[in-house]
Design an enzyme around this catalytic site. Structure first.
Site, short mmCIF file in Angstrom:
data_model
loop_
_atom_site.label_atom_id
_atom_site.label_comp_id
_atom_site.label_asym_id
_atom_site.label_seq_id
_atom_site.Cartn_x
_atom_site.Cartn_y
_atom_site.Cartn_z
N GLU A 3 -1.67 -15.42 -13.23
CA GLU A 3 -0.47 -14.73 -13.73
C GLU A 3 0.59 -14.65 -12.62
OE1 GLU A 3 -2.01 -11.15 -15.60
OE2 GLU A 3 -3.50 -12.34 -16.69
N GLU B 219 2.65 -6.53 -19.93
CA GLU B 219 2.36 -7.96 -20.12
C GLU B 219 3.73 -8.62 -20.24
OE1 GLU B 219 -0.54 -9.34 -19.99
OE2 GLU B 219 -2.00 -7.79 -20.50
O1 0X9 Z 1 -7.24 -8.03 -20.29
C1 0X9 Z 1 -6.52 -7.61 -19.38
O2 0X9 Z 1 -6.96 -7.28 -18.28
C2 0X9 Z 1 -5.01 -7.48 -19.61
N1 0X9 Z 1 -4.50 -8.63 -20.30
S1 0X9 Z 1 -4.42 -10.06 -19.53
O3 0X9 Z 1 -4.00 -11.07 -20.48
N2 0X9 Z 1 -3.28 -9.97 -18.44
O4 0X9 Z 1 -5.67 -10.34 -18.93
C3 0X9 Z 1 -4.74 -6.28 -20.48
C4 0X9 Z 1 -5.35 -5.03 -20.02
C5 0X9 Z 1 -4.99 -3.95 -20.94
N3 0X9 Z 1 -6.00 -3.01 -21.00
C6 0X9 Z 1 -6.84 -2.88 -22.06
N4 0X9 Z 1 -6.70 -3.54 -23.15
N5 0X9 Z 1 -7.79 -2.02 -21.87
ZN ZN Z 2 -3.72 -10.04 -16.47
#
Ligand code: 0X9
Ligand code: ZN
Length: 420
Positions: free
Chosen positions: A171, A367
């Protein structure tokens, strides 16, 4: 005085009458045995005679430089382990300079370019910028941290906001955006922008743009993206990487993360098992004045707030209202969609859940752009997107500073429309 020999591969070292082959280029692009895909290490290895040097070659580690009582070589993580076991390793350091973005994405900052940019900011603005490191990554890179405020000697008395980027290796936009927002902030201060001057005087701002430098470098190490997500921990089963955004210690391992080291969402062997998350924890706990936190990720154009580990909304209604109000206000500027993180999917051990759950910091995850994969380009949207993403997140960036004194102020009438 040490004499030095640079060995050309397959050239036998016949005697100790050491010769200097001036061939630095060959060293810089050394045909060392570590595979291109693996991380390479610079190695300083104990060896005082040809027999000891042969032992090193027998291990499959090609010797590049010979000195009286040690040799220099390049090798893999496996070589590092082999040498440690035999008590032969004097020093090792990951090779930093071989990695870079593909030329078309050269505008993104790799680790050393980031280091340079941060150093420049600190050197050119010693009155308002301090640079230090909160710790080291698994492979020994510094976790750089900028502290920004007037009167730096006493600024820990001011309310603070922490911005973090780059938890996930691929990212890269989440690293460049906080860096560029910071540069813009400093420029605005120098040009006398009244609002920025006031924020500079009344707030302390913390930026940790690259929380996972090993992962980011690994992702670009061959000039072709690897779609890497995790850090570069060597796991017990020989696989690599812990998902740093599953490794924080609040409700760790309670869903939406994997205990299989090979998986991309591997939570790690224990909460805060990784030096990167551990350093952030130690830093935040010691800091004591951070009330707001924003962790940059990509992509999907979302503003996420706790809980992430639980489908239930947070139970404190006033706090929930602060989160909702702040998320909605910021979404007016960047047009991202605000929601509770678990609405996306449940995930435990992320930064925001820990910051709020364990530290009572109002913590958000952005995001960033783009919104959809655009034919698979979601993590690698190219250079042209950067200025737009910086621009649309400028107001949220300032807003996150403004309410650091008391986030509950956002619940006051008309508070969303910039109270300064
Ligand atoms: O999955 C993650 O760590 C984050 N999205 S990513 O696509 N950048 O990997 C989002 C984290 C958000 N937190 C939760 N959904 N608990
Ligand atoms: Zn991420």
């Amino acid at each position: 005085m040490y004499k030095l020999i640079m060995k050309i591969r397959n050239l036998a070292v016949a005697s100790l009458s050491l010769v200097l082959f001036v061939h630095m280029g060959a060293l810089a692009h050394s045909s060392h045995s570590a595979q291109q895909d693996e991380l390479s290490y610079w190695l300083k290895i104990k060896a005082t005679n040809k027999y000891e040097r042969t032992e090193i070659e027998d291990l499959g580690i090609p010797i590049e430089v010979i000195k009286d009582d040690y040799v220099i070589s390049y090798g893999s993580q496996e070589n590092v382990e082999q040498l440690k076991k035999r008590n032969l390793l004097i020093a090792s350091s990951p090779l930093l300079s071989l990695s870079d973005f593909p030329p078309e994405d050269g505008i993104y900052h790799n680790y050393s370019e980031m280091q340079e940019a941060l150093t420049k900011l600190a050197e050119e603005n010693p009155d308002i910028v301090a640079l230090d490191s909160i710790g080291k990554s698994v492979e020994g890179r510094e976790l750089w941290h900028l502290r920004i405020s007037t009167d730096l000697a006493n600024s820990n008395q001011k309310p603070a906001t922490l911005f973090v980027g780059g938890h996930h290796a691929r990212e890269h936009l989440s690293i460049d955006v906080p860096l560029r927002l910071t540069q813009k902030f400093i420029e605005a201060y120098r040009s006398g922008d009244a609002r920025v001057v006031r924020l500079m005087e009344t707030r302390e701002i913390h930026i940790i743009p690259m929380a996972n430098p090993d992962g980011a470098e690994f992702d670009i190490a061959t000039g072709r993206y690897k779609m890497w997500r995790k850090n570069r921990r060597q796991n017990k089963d020989g696989s690599y990487g812990v998902d740093l955004n599953r490794n924080y210690g609040y409700q760790w391992g309670t869903g939406g993360s994997s205990n299989s080291p090979r998986h991309d969402t591997y939570m790690g062997p224990a909460p805060f098992s990784e030096p990167e998350t551990q350093a952030l924890k130690t830093f935040v706990e010691k800091q004591n004045n951070i009330n707001l936190l924003l962790s940059f990720h990509t992509y999907s154009e979302l503003i996420l707030y706790p809980w992430g580990h639980n489908y239930n909304p947070i139970s404190d209604i006033k706090d929930l209202n602060v989160f909702k109000k702040m998320a909605e206000t910021m979404s007016q500027w960047n047009k991202y969609t605000p929601m509770q993180a678990s609405e996306l999917y449940k995930a435990s051990g992320d930064t925001a859940d820990w910051a709020y759950g364990a530290q009572h910091i109002f913590a958000f995850t952005f995001e960033l752009d783009p919104t959809n994969t655009l034919g698979g380009a979601g993590f690698y949207p190219g250079p042209h997107i950067i200025p737009t993403v910086v621009q649309k997140n400028w107001e949220p960036f300032l807003y996150m500073m403004e309410y650091a004194d008391n986030p509950y102020r956002v619940l006051e009438f008309n508070s969303g429309l910039l109270s300064f």
